[in-house]
Motif scaffolding. Structure first.
Motif, PDB file in Angstrom:
ATOM      1  N   VAL A 175       0.861  -1.171   0.000  1.00  0.00           N
ATOM      2  CA  VAL A 175       0.000   0.000   0.000  1.00  0.00           C
ATOM      3  C   VAL A 175       0.904   1.229   0.000  1.00  0.00           C
ATOM      4  O   VAL A 175       1.828   1.318   0.797  1.00  0.00           O
ATOM      5  CB  VAL A 175      -0.906   0.009   1.263  1.00  0.00           C
ATOM      6  CG1 VAL A 175      -1.760   1.260   1.288  1.00  0.00           C
ATOM      7  CG2 VAL A 175      -1.753  -1.237   1.334  1.00  0.00           C
ATOM      8  N   LYS A 176       0.638   2.134  -0.926  1.00  0.00           N
ATOM      9  CA  LYS A 176       1.420   3.378  -1.023  1.00  0.00           C
ATOM     10  C   LYS A 176       0.479   4.547  -1.284  1.00  0.00           C
ATOM     11  O   LYS A 176      -0.549   4.397  -1.940  1.00  0.00           O
ATOM     12  CB  LYS A 176       2.413   3.313  -2.195  1.00  0.00           C
ATOM     13  CG  LYS A 176       3.553   2.360  -2.011  1.00  0.00           C
ATOM     14  CD  LYS A 176       4.648   3.037  -1.256  1.00  0.00           C
ATOM     15  CE  LYS A 176       5.868   2.135  -1.246  1.00  0.00           C
ATOM     16  NZ  LYS A 176       6.925   2.630  -0.444  1.00  0.00           N
ATOM     17  N   LYS A 177       0.880   5.685  -0.777  1.00  0.00           N
ATOM     18  CA  LYS A 177       0.159   6.919  -1.070  1.00  0.00           C
ATOM     19  C   LYS A 177       0.690   7.450  -2.393  1.00  0.00           C
ATOM     20  O   LYS A 177       1.884   7.696  -2.543  1.00  0.00           O
ATOM     21  CB  LYS A 177       0.370   7.924   0.049  1.00  0.00           C
ATOM     22  CG  LYS A 177      -0.418   9.197  -0.118  1.00  0.00           C
ATOM     23  CD  LYS A 177      -0.184  10.121   1.069  1.00  0.00           C
ATOM     24  CE  LYS A 177      -0.943  11.406   0.903  1.00  0.00           C
ATOM     25  NZ  LYS A 177      -0.717  12.305   2.044  1.00  0.00           N
ATOM     26  N   ARG A 178      -0.196   7.619  -3.350  1.00  0.00           N
ATOM     27  CA  ARG A 178       0.174   8.152  -4.664  1.00  0.00           C
ATOM     28  C   ARG A 178      -0.805   9.255  -5.038  1.00  0.00           C
ATOM     29  O   ARG A 178      -2.018   9.010  -5.065  1.00  0.00           O
ATOM     30  CB  ARG A 178       0.144   7.053  -5.749  1.00  0.00           C
ATOM     31  CG  ARG A 178       1.242   6.023  -5.593  1.00  0.00           C
ATOM     32  CD  ARG A 178       2.581   6.695  -5.891  1.00  0.00           C
ATOM     33  NE  ARG A 178       3.655   5.757  -5.856  1.00  0.00           N
ATOM     34  CZ  ARG A 178       4.600   5.723  -4.939  1.00  0.00           C
ATOM     35  NH1 ARG A 178       4.583   6.558  -3.942  1.00  0.00           N
ATOM     36  NH2 ARG A 178       5.580   4.853  -4.994  1.00  0.00           N
ATOM     37  N   MET A 230       5.779  -4.316  -5.027  1.00  0.00           N
ATOM     38  CA  MET A 230       7.084  -3.665  -5.063  1.00  0.00           C
ATOM     39  C   MET A 230       7.887  -4.281  -6.203  1.00  0.00           C
ATOM     40  O   MET A 230       7.833  -5.493  -6.422  1.00  0.00           O
ATOM     41  CB  MET A 230       7.828  -3.855  -3.740  1.00  0.00           C
ATOM     42  CG  MET A 230       7.142  -3.194  -2.547  1.00  0.00           C
ATOM     43  SD  MET A 230       6.764  -1.437  -2.790  1.00  0.00           S
ATOM     44  CE  MET A 230       8.397  -0.743  -2.911  1.00  0.00           C
ATOM     45  N   GLY A 231       8.625  -3.462  -6.905  1.00  0.00           N
ATOM     46  CA  GLY A 231       9.457  -3.940  -8.001  1.00  0.00           C
ATOM     47  C   GLY A 231      10.664  -4.718  -7.493  1.00  0.00           C
ATOM     48  O   GLY A 231      10.935  -4.771  -6.294  1.00  0.00           O
ATOM     49  N   ARG A 232      11.386  -5.309  -8.409  1.00  0.00           N
ATOM     50  CA  ARG A 232      12.554  -6.121  -8.046  1.00  0.00           C
ATOM     51  C   ARG A 232      13.591  -5.349  -7.247  1.00  0.00           C
ATOM     52  O   ARG A 232      14.276  -5.888  -6.408  1.00  0.00           O
ATOM     53  CB  ARG A 232      13.211  -6.699  -9.295  1.00  0.00           C
ATOM     54  CG  ARG A 232      12.413  -7.782  -9.912  1.00  0.00           C
ATOM     55  CD  ARG A 232      13.140  -8.379 -11.072  1.00  0.00           C
ATOM     56  NE  ARG A 232      12.251  -9.320 -11.732  1.00  0.00           N
ATOM     57  CZ  ARG A 232      12.622 -10.182 -12.621  1.00  0.00           C
ATOM     58  NH1 ARG A 232      13.886 -10.218 -12.993  1.00  0.00           N
ATOM     59  NH2 ARG A 232      11.763 -10.988 -13.160  1.00  0.00           N
ATOM     60  N   ARG A 256      12.241  -0.564  -4.647  1.00  0.00           N
ATOM     61  CA  ARG A 256      11.907   0.856  -4.569  1.00  0.00           C
ATOM     62  C   ARG A 256      10.727   1.199  -5.474  1.00  0.00           C
ATOM     63  O   ARG A 256       9.935   2.064  -5.136  1.00  0.00           O
ATOM     64  CB  ARG A 256      13.117   1.708  -4.947  1.00  0.00           C
ATOM     65  CG  ARG A 256      14.199   1.721  -3.890  1.00  0.00           C
ATOM     66  CD  ARG A 256      15.291   2.723  -4.206  1.00  0.00           C
ATOM     67  NE  ARG A 256      15.954   2.493  -5.471  1.00  0.00           N
ATOM     68  CZ  ARG A 256      17.022   1.722  -5.651  1.00  0.00           C
ATOM     69  NH1 ARG A 256      17.563   1.120  -4.616  1.00  0.00           N
ATOM     70  NH2 ARG A 256      17.569   1.564  -6.824  1.00  0.00           N
ATOM     71  N   ASP A 257      10.663   0.568  -6.620  1.00  0.00           N
ATOM     72  CA  ASP A 257       9.574   0.869  -7.552  1.00  0.00           C
ATOM     73  C   ASP A 257       8.267   0.282  -7.041  1.00  0.00           C
ATOM     74  O   ASP A 257       8.225  -0.844  -6.545  1.00  0.00           O
ATOM     75  CB  ASP A 257       9.869   0.271  -8.932  1.00  0.00           C
ATOM     76  CG  ASP A 257      11.055   0.928  -9.608  1.00  0.00           C
ATOM     77  OD1 ASP A 257      11.353   2.088  -9.265  1.00  0.00           O
ATOM     78  OD2 ASP A 257      11.684   0.285 -10.460  1.00  0.00           O
ATOM     79  N   PHE A 258       7.197   1.046  -7.165  1.00  0.00           N
ATOM     80  CA  PHE A 258       5.869   0.608  -6.775  1.00  0.00           C
ATOM     81  C   PHE A 258       5.038   0.440  -8.035  1.00  0.00           C
ATOM     82  O   PHE A 258       4.972   1.356  -8.862  1.00  0.00           O
ATOM     83  CB  PHE A 258       5.221   1.633  -5.833  1.00  0.00           C
ATOM     84  CG  PHE A 258       3.845   1.258  -5.390  1.00  0.00           C
ATOM     85  CD1 PHE A 258       3.657   0.266  -4.442  1.00  0.00           C
ATOM     86  CD2 PHE A 258       2.738   1.896  -5.921  1.00  0.00           C
ATOM     87  CE1 PHE A 258       2.386  -0.090  -4.022  1.00  0.00           C
ATOM     88  CE2 PHE A 258       1.459   1.550  -5.508  1.00  0.00           C
ATOM     89  CZ  PHE A 258       1.282   0.557  -4.558  1.00  0.00           C
ATOM     90  N   ILE A 259       4.426  -0.710  -8.208  1.00  0.00           N
ATOM     91  CA  ILE A 259       3.639  -1.014  -9.391  1.00  0.00           C
ATOM     92  C   ILE A 259       2.179  -1.150  -8.972  1.00  0.00           C
ATOM     93  O   ILE A 259       1.771  -2.181  -8.433  1.00  0.00           O
ATOM     94  CB  ILE A 259       4.130  -2.316 -10.053  1.00  0.00           C
ATOM     95  CG1 ILE A 259       5.627  -2.195 -10.349  1.00  0.00           C
ATOM     96  CG2 ILE A 259       3.324  -2.641 -11.301  1.00  0.00           C
ATOM     97  CD1 ILE A 259       6.357  -3.506 -10.383  1.00  0.00           C
ATOM     98  N   ARG A 261       0.411   4.968   7.671  1.00  0.00           N
ATOM     99  CA  ARG A 261       1.520   4.169   8.205  1.00  0.00           C
ATOM    100  C   ARG A 261       1.414   2.719   7.768  1.00  0.00           C
ATOM    101  O   ARG A 261       2.317   1.946   7.985  1.00  0.00           O
ATOM    102  CB  ARG A 261       1.529   4.237   9.732  1.00  0.00           C
ATOM    103  CG  ARG A 261       2.088   5.519  10.254  1.00  0.00           C
ATOM    104  CD  ARG A 261       2.453   5.431  11.706  1.00  0.00           C
ATOM    105  NE  ARG A 261       1.584   4.524  12.448  1.00  0.00           N
ATOM    106  CZ  ARG A 261       1.077   4.777  13.630  1.00  0.00           C
ATOM    107  NH1 ARG A 261       1.326   5.909  14.219  1.00  0.00           N
ATOM    108  NH2 ARG A 261       0.307   3.907  14.240  1.00  0.00           N
ATOM    109  N   THR A 262       0.299   2.340   7.165  1.00  0.00           N
ATOM    110  CA  THR A 262       0.110   0.970   6.710  1.00  0.00           C
ATOM    111  C   THR A 262       0.841   0.789   5.392  1.00  0.00           C
ATOM    112  O   THR A 262       0.571   1.498   4.433  1.00  0.00           O
ATOM    113  CB  THR A 262      -1.396   0.663   6.530  1.00  0.00           C
ATOM    114  OG1 THR A 262      -2.049   0.894   7.773  1.00  0.00           O
ATOM    115  CG2 THR A 262      -1.615  -0.763   6.079  1.00  0.00           C
ATOM    116  N   SER A 263       1.773  -0.156   5.356  1.00  0.00           N
ATOM    117  CA  SER A 263       2.549  -0.347   4.127  1.00  0.00           C
ATOM    118  C   SER A 263       2.155  -1.612   3.382  1.00  0.00           C
ATOM    119  O   SER A 263       2.482  -1.769   2.216  1.00  0.00           O
ATOM    120  CB  SER A 263       4.040  -0.386   4.438  1.00  0.00           C
ATOM    121  OG  SER A 263       4.331  -1.493   5.259  1.00  0.00           O
ATOM    122  N   GLN A 264       1.462  -2.529   4.068  1.00  0.00           N
ATOM    123  CA  GLN A 264       1.021  -3.726   3.359  1.00  0.00           C
ATOM    124  C   GLN A 264      -0.208  -4.314   4.029  1.00  0.00           C
ATOM    125  O   GLN A 264      -0.456  -4.096   5.210  1.00  0.00           O
ATOM    126  CB  GLN A 264       2.116  -4.777   3.279  1.00  0.00           C
ATOM    127  CG  GLN A 264       2.496  -5.415   4.585  1.00  0.00           C
ATOM    128  CD  GLN A 264       3.623  -6.409   4.399  1.00  0.00           C
ATOM    129  OE1 GLN A 264       4.635  -6.079   3.806  1.00  0.00           O
ATOM    130  NE2 GLN A 264       3.457  -7.602   4.898  1.00  0.00           N
TER     131      GLN A 264
END
Length: 173
Positions: free
Chosen positions: A1-4, A13-15, A18-21, A54-57
Motif C-alpha cells: 500500500v502506497k500513497k500516490r 514492489m518492483g525487483r 523501490r519501484d511501486f507497481i 503508516r500501513t505499508s502492506q
C-alpha cells in the motif's frame, strides 16, 4: 500500500524494492481476492489518517470455506484452517501458508518423492512455517525438526503437531 497523488493505492514492489507497481487485480490470484481488493482499500481508507498512511502492506487470504480475511485490525487474530492429506492445519493470517489449496497435496508428494524417506533419518524443515511439510512427512522419518523465525508460526506448528498426533517432531525458533 502506497500513497500516490494523495490517495492510497495497492500494488507490488518492483525487483529493486523501490519501484511501486499499482494494480487493480492480480492475474494469478484467486478471483475472490481480486473481487475483495476494492473493499479492502475502502476499509483502509476508513482508518484514521495517522494509521492509514503508516500501513505499508495488507495481507489478503481466502479461507478453506471461501471467506476472505485481511490483516486489517478487525480480522487480526483470526485463525484459518485447511486439511491436507487427512491432516488438519491451523494458521494465523500473519503466518506464511501456501494458500493455493489445490496444489498442497501435490507439493507434499513432490517433496516426499525427492527426499527418498527412510525411517532412520532426521528431516530438517527450515523455514517450516506452521509445519505443513514437517508434520506431513514425519511418518517417513525417525525424527523431524522444524525451524522458523516467526514466534506465532512456531507456536501454531506445535499445536498442529499435537492436533495431528505427531510425536517425533520438535519446533525451534
Amino acid at each position: 500500500v502506497k500513497k500516490r497523488f494523495g490517495e492510497l493505492r495497492m500494488g507490488f514492489m518492483g525487483r529493486n524494492r523501490r519501484d511501486f507497481i499499482p494494480i487493480e487485480a492480480c492475474a494469478i490470484a484467486d478471483e475472490r481476492l481480486n473481487e475483495y481488493l476494492p473493499h479492502a482499500l475502502r476499509r483502509l481508507n476508513e482508518l484514521p489518517e495517522k494509521r492509514r498512511f503508516r500501513t505499508s502492506q495488507i495481507v489478503l487470504r481466502v479461507g478453506e470455506e471461501g471467506e476472505v480475511v485481511t490483516s486489517l485490525r478487525e480480522d487480526r487474530g483470526k485463525v484459518l484452517e485447511v486439511t491436507v492429506d487427512g491432516k488438519r492445519f491451523s494458521y494465523a493470517i500473519s503466518s506464511f501458508f501456501q494458500h493455493n489449496f489445490s496444489v498442497l497435496s501435490l507439493f507434499v508428494g513432490a517433496v516426499r518423492s525427492c527426499l527418498g524417506p527412510t525411517r532412520t533419518s532426521v528431516l530438517l524443515d527450515l523455514y517450516c512455517g506452521v509445519g505443513l511439510f514437517a508434520i506431513s512427512l514425519a511418518g517417513d522419518f525417525a525424527e523431524v525438526v522444524g525451524i522458523e523465525e516467526g514466534y506465532e508460526a512456531i507456536e501454531q506448528a506445535k499445536r498442529n503437531a499435537l492436533r495431528n498426533g505427531v510425536n517425533n517432531i520438535s519446533f525451534e525458533k
